[in-house]
Motif scaffolding. Structure first.
Motif, short mmCIF file in Angstrom:
data_model
loop_
_atom_site.label_atom_id
_atom_site.label_comp_id
_atom_site.label_asym_id
_atom_site.label_seq_id
_atom_site.Cartn_x
_atom_site.Cartn_y
_atom_site.Cartn_z
N CYS A 62 1.73 -10.30 1.27
CA CYS A 62 1.04 -9.44 2.23
C CYS A 62 -0.49 -9.57 2.16
O CYS A 62 -1.11 -9.23 1.16
N ASN A 63 -1.06 -10.10 3.24
CA ASN A 63 -2.51 -10.10 3.46
C ASN A 63 -3.32 -10.71 2.32
O ASN A 63 -4.41 -10.23 1.99
N GLU B 125 -7.38 -3.46 5.99
CA GLU B 125 -7.14 -3.36 4.55
C GLU B 125 -5.76 -2.76 4.33
O GLU B 125 -5.46 -1.67 4.80
N THR C 268 -1.09 -4.90 -0.46
CA THR C 268 -1.67 -6.23 -0.56
C THR C 268 -1.04 -7.05 -1.67
O THR C 268 -0.88 -6.58 -2.80
N ASN D 136 5.35 -8.17 6.50
CA ASN D 136 3.96 -8.63 6.50
C ASN D 136 3.64 -9.31 7.82
O ASN D 136 4.11 -10.41 8.08
#
Length: 224
Positions: A16-17, A78, A83, A221
């Motif tokens: 994720c990210n 964010e 994350t 995600n």
């Protein structure tokens, strides 16, 4: 001014990210996008400072050869505590958040210090306003799916919680065009999620890689 928002190409991680470079497919997507934008009269190329956006913009700019700028206000939303996690972990650990978010009834931030739509819109709009006042007729901004959705939602005056309305499949390297009317000081959404440059390359579309936040069996995600 015509502002062309480009979602970055597909990245090379399913986490994720995370801040990683493009996959092979992502580089190919960026090449096709650069070839298409070559005839758009682009005068400057902007991107967020995340690697997948930087690399996408750099590949595109090989065809444009225009001034190149970076702005961290154009970063992806964010994701907070989400994350760097795998989809299976996200679905289990943040099940309640994901279910509530999918209803689009409240603009809730990502857990653990993450942003919501309104927060992303405010910083993105600040950057957009600065770019719009420059002496260009056409600019390219390579950014991220969450930011594009938040920006479109805010510009349309829609409730922030509705940001997932824009682009169930917001394709990597798709083109979203915004017109800024200098005389009136207003923004106008001209097109969203245009990926005609992939019409002969079906294998590059997101349906082959995951569907974001929308179905139980899809990948959570959407930052890829």
């Amino acid at each position: 001014m015509n502002i062309y928002l480009i979602r970055h190409g597909r990245q090379n991680s399913k986490l994720c990210n995370v801040d990683v470079e493009l996959s092979e497919e992502g580089r190919e997507q960026a090449e096709l996008t650069g070839k298409r934008l070559k005839n758009y009269g682009i005068e400057a190329v902007y991107s967020s400072n995340l690697l997948r956006a930087v690399e996408t913009a750099d590949i595109i700019n090989q065809y444009l050869e225009k001034p190149r700028f970076y702005d961290d206000r154009l970063r992806e939303a964010e994701f907070g505590a989400m994350t760097g996690l795998e989809n299976a972990v996200l679905k289990e650990r943040f099940k309640d958040f994901l279910e509530k978010r999918a209803t689009m009834t409240e603009d809730i931030p990502y857990p653990g210090g993450g942003e919501n739509s309104e927060m992303v819109f405010q910083r993105a709009k600040e950057a957009l306003d600065e770019i719009a006042k420059l002496d260009y007729d056409n600019v390219c901004i390579v950014t991220h799916g969450g930011l594009i959705r938040a920006l479109l939602t805010g510009l349309a005056g829609a409730p922030p919680a509705k940001w997932l309305t824009f682009g169930r499949q917001l394709e990597n390297c798709s083109i979203t065009e915004i017109l800024y009317d200098e005389e009136m000081g207003t923004y106008h959404i001209e097109r969203v999620n245009d990926y005609a440059h992939f019409e002969n390359e079906d294998r590059l579309l997101r349906k082959h890689f995951g569907n974001g936040f929308f179905s139980q069996n899809s990948e959570v995600n959407d930052g890829k």
